[in-house]
Design an enzyme around this catalytic site. Structure first.
Site, mmCIF file in Angstrom:
data_model
loop_
_atom_site.group_PDB
_atom_site.id
_atom_site.type_symbol
_atom_site.label_atom_id
_atom_site.label_comp_id
_atom_site.label_asym_id
_atom_site.label_seq_id
_atom_site.Cartn_x
_atom_site.Cartn_y
_atom_site.Cartn_z
ATOM 1 N N ASP A 1 23.321 -39.164 -4.094
ATOM 2 C CA ASP A 1 23.561 -37.969 -5.200
ATOM 3 C C ASP A 1 24.453 -36.883 -5.182
ATOM 4 O O ASP A 1 24.908 -35.992 -5.591
ATOM 5 C CB ASP A 1 22.227 -37.286 -5.820
ATOM 6 C CG ASP A 1 21.098 -38.465 -6.232
ATOM 7 O OD1 ASP A 1 21.677 -39.354 -6.787
ATOM 8 O OD2 ASP A 1 19.863 -38.051 -6.154
ATOM 9 N N GLY B 1 14.219 -39.075 -1.078
ATOM 10 C CA GLY B 1 13.832 -39.922 -2.115
ATOM 11 C C GLY B 1 12.193 -40.392 -1.982
ATOM 12 O O GLY B 1 11.565 -39.960 -1.108
ATOM 13 N N LEU C 1 20.944 -28.883 -3.820
ATOM 14 C CA LEU C 1 19.647 -28.212 -2.955
ATOM 15 C C LEU C 1 19.603 -26.747 -3.157
ATOM 16 O O LEU C 1 19.087 -26.147 -2.216
ATOM 17 C CB LEU C 1 19.395 -28.949 -1.639
ATOM 18 C CG LEU C 1 19.229 -30.450 -1.517
ATOM 19 C CD1 LEU C 1 19.131 -30.833 -0.047
ATOM 20 C CD2 LEU C 1 18.451 -31.070 -2.480
ATOM 21 N N CYS D 1 -0.408 0.583 7.688
ATOM 22 C CA CYS D 1 -0.759 1.060 6.293
ATOM 23 C C CYS D 1 -1.750 1.737 6.431
ATOM 24 O O CYS D 1 -2.040 2.637 5.656
ATOM 25 C CB CYS D 1 -0.820 -0.272 5.360
ATOM 26 S SG CYS D 1 0.646 -0.949 5.020
ATOM 27 N N SER E 1 19.359 -42.110 -12.231
ATOM 28 C CA SER E 1 18.174 -41.165 -12.190
ATOM 29 C C SER E 1 18.579 -39.910 -12.879
ATOM 30 O O SER E 1 17.466 -39.196 -12.820
ATOM 31 C CB SER E 1 17.877 -40.977 -10.806
ATOM 32 O OG SER E 1 18.677 -40.426 -10.136
ATOM 33 N N CYS F 1 -2.731 -3.460 7.018
ATOM 34 C CA CYS F 1 -2.288 -3.830 8.438
ATOM 35 C C CYS F 1 -2.743 -2.501 9.355
ATOM 36 O O CYS F 1 -2.635 -1.397 8.904
ATOM 37 C CB CYS F 1 -0.846 -4.143 9.022
ATOM 38 S SG CYS F 1 0.471 -2.641 8.205
ATOM 39 N N GLU G 1 0.747 -1.242 0.093
ATOM 40 C CA GLU G 1 0.007 -0.010 -0.068
ATOM 41 C C GLU G 1 0.971 1.377 -0.167
ATOM 42 O O GLU G 1 0.556 2.149 -0.653
ATOM 43 C CB GLU G 1 -1.032 0.075 1.144
ATOM 44 C CG GLU G 1 -1.918 -0.979 1.233
ATOM 45 C CD GLU G 1 -1.378 -2.257 2.282
ATOM 46 O OE1 GLU G 1 -1.983 -2.983 2.848
ATOM 47 O OE2 GLU G 1 -0.194 -2.921 2.088
ATOM 48 N N GLU H 1 11.505 -33.049 -1.724
ATOM 49 C CA GLU H 1 11.851 -33.579 -2.870
ATOM 50 C C GLU H 1 12.339 -35.232 -2.919
ATOM 51 O O GLU H 1 12.605 -35.485 -3.742
ATOM 52 C CB GLU H 1 13.398 -32.920 -3.382
ATOM 53 C CG GLU H 1 12.747 -31.473 -3.890
ATOM 54 C CD GLU H 1 13.712 -31.060 -4.960
ATOM 55 O OE1 GLU H 1 14.807 -31.492 -5.169
ATOM 56 O OE2 GLU H 1 13.610 -29.735 -5.411
#
Length: 366
Positions: free
Chosen positions: A201, A300, A205, A85, A169, A76, A53, A298
């Site tokens: 792996d 496995g 990340l 605001c 994979s 707010c 705002e 994510e």
């Protein structure tokens, strides 16, 4: 489409620009309209920065006097890191405020709209409320429960395999799908994988995107590791990242291993055990106390399966590559205990399917 919905759609599109940057605050957009013309616009850019705002009113300047303000969330009416605001709205001379959704925060609920109405400002509530609530679904869930919104993400073949029988994979899906996955990481506060994925792996990340506003923000990296098998050589410990690495373990973890991980910058979260593994319920509670409002799971397969088994997943994004791997021993996308009867199946709703490069993305809610 009415003018009101058109202006609110613009405010919602502005709000979405704050995705990944504003947590622990909600995404908010605002538009100032006078005589049928947009004279100011703004959105919340990051936590601690001016609210939407205020940005929109500054953009409008003197044109805000006697104008309408469209805002995606109730303004707010309390002093936080920034002033209320509602005071900025009154000072600017806005005559009418159109609000998409109320703020459920106990400090705010009803306060902003009711205060403005008491000062003679015309209030309209509920324009594109469903869209506004969907935009901030993770934040709303966190405010109401104190626990993060959980999003499951996986990539598999058309027959649901995440790897070949030989364990390969990378990479099942194409670059376009992987880019969408990295954008998910940017949008959510934290990402979690099991220790099996880390050992197999050695992942980063991260978003793998440039730093800075408008580029990419790395999520907090969380590893489920009940026995603390995380190698001290892991890239999660040595990577120069914007975000920390948290290792969730149990009281059975050796103290000397905890100290070794902490000396390499990791935070070790010692949590209650559930059948010998980290209690996911306790983990979500702990993440909530640390203001983690959204969590990307994510993998496995066993980690995804554990979250599904305990009905902790709210939303999912499954990428399907146009490949068929086959093999009874090839791992499927979701492991865990599974179900016995079809009546126990997780029912997906609000499904959407779209092409992402050469792959398919199936998204939905549970």
């Amino acid at each position: 489409m009415t003018p009101e919905t058109s202006y609110m759609k613009l405010a919602l599109s502005l709000a979405a620009r704050g995705a990944g940057w504003v947590s622990p605050n909600p995404m908010v957009g605002a538009v100032v309209v006078k005589d049928g013309q947009v004279v100011g616009r703004g959105y919340h850019r990051r936590a601690g920065a001016p609210h939407a705002e205020v940005e929109a009113l500054r953009s409008a300047g003197e044109a805000a006097r006697g104008a309408e303000l469209y805002v995606t969330l109730e303004p707010c009416n309390h002093q936080g890191k920034t002033p209320p605001c509602t005071q900025a709205i009154l000072a600017a001379g806005v005559r009418r405020v159109i609000i998409a959704a109320r703020d459920p925060n106990p400090q705010v609920t009803g306060g902003g709209a009711e205060f403005l109405a008491s000062q003679g400002v015309d209030i309209v509530m509920g324009v594109l409320e469903t869209e506004a609530r969907r935009l901030n679904e993770a934040w709303l869930h966190y405010v109401n429960t104190g626990r993060p919104w959980v999003v499951a993400k996986a990539a598999c073949s058309l027959d649901g395999k995440i790897a070949t029988v030989g364990g390969e994979s990378q990479w099942l899906t194409g670059e376009a799908a992987r880019a969408v996955g990295r954008r998910l990481r940017h949008r959510l506060d934290a990402i979690i994988v099991g220790i099996g994925t880390v050992l197999a792996d050695n992942p980063q990340l991260t978003t793998r995107r440039p730093r800075g506003q408008g580029a990419g923000r790395d999520p907090i990296r969380v590893v489920l590791d009940s026995r603390l098998r995380l190698p001290l050589t892991s890239r999660l410990l040595h990577l120069d990242s914007q975000a920390p690495t948290w290792v969730a373990t149990t009281s059975q973890a050796p103290p000397e291993t905890i100290r070794a991980l902490e000396t390499r910058g990791a935070q070790v979260l010692v949590l209650p055990a559930d059948a010998g593994r980290v209690s996911l319920a306790a983990l979500l509670e702990e993440l909530g106390t640390r203001q983690v409002q959204s969590l990307l799971v994510e993998g496995g397969a066993e980690t995804l399966g554990a979250f599904f088994d305990q009905k902790l997943v709210h939303q999912f994004n499954f990428f399907y590559a146009p490949k068929i791997l086959g093999g009874q021993r090839a791992p499927g996308m979701v492991g865990g205990h599974g179900i016995i009867h079809l009546g126990q199946a997780h029912i997906a709703k609000n499904l959407s399917v779209r092409r992402v490069g050469g792959d398919l993305l199936v998204s939905g809610y549970l």
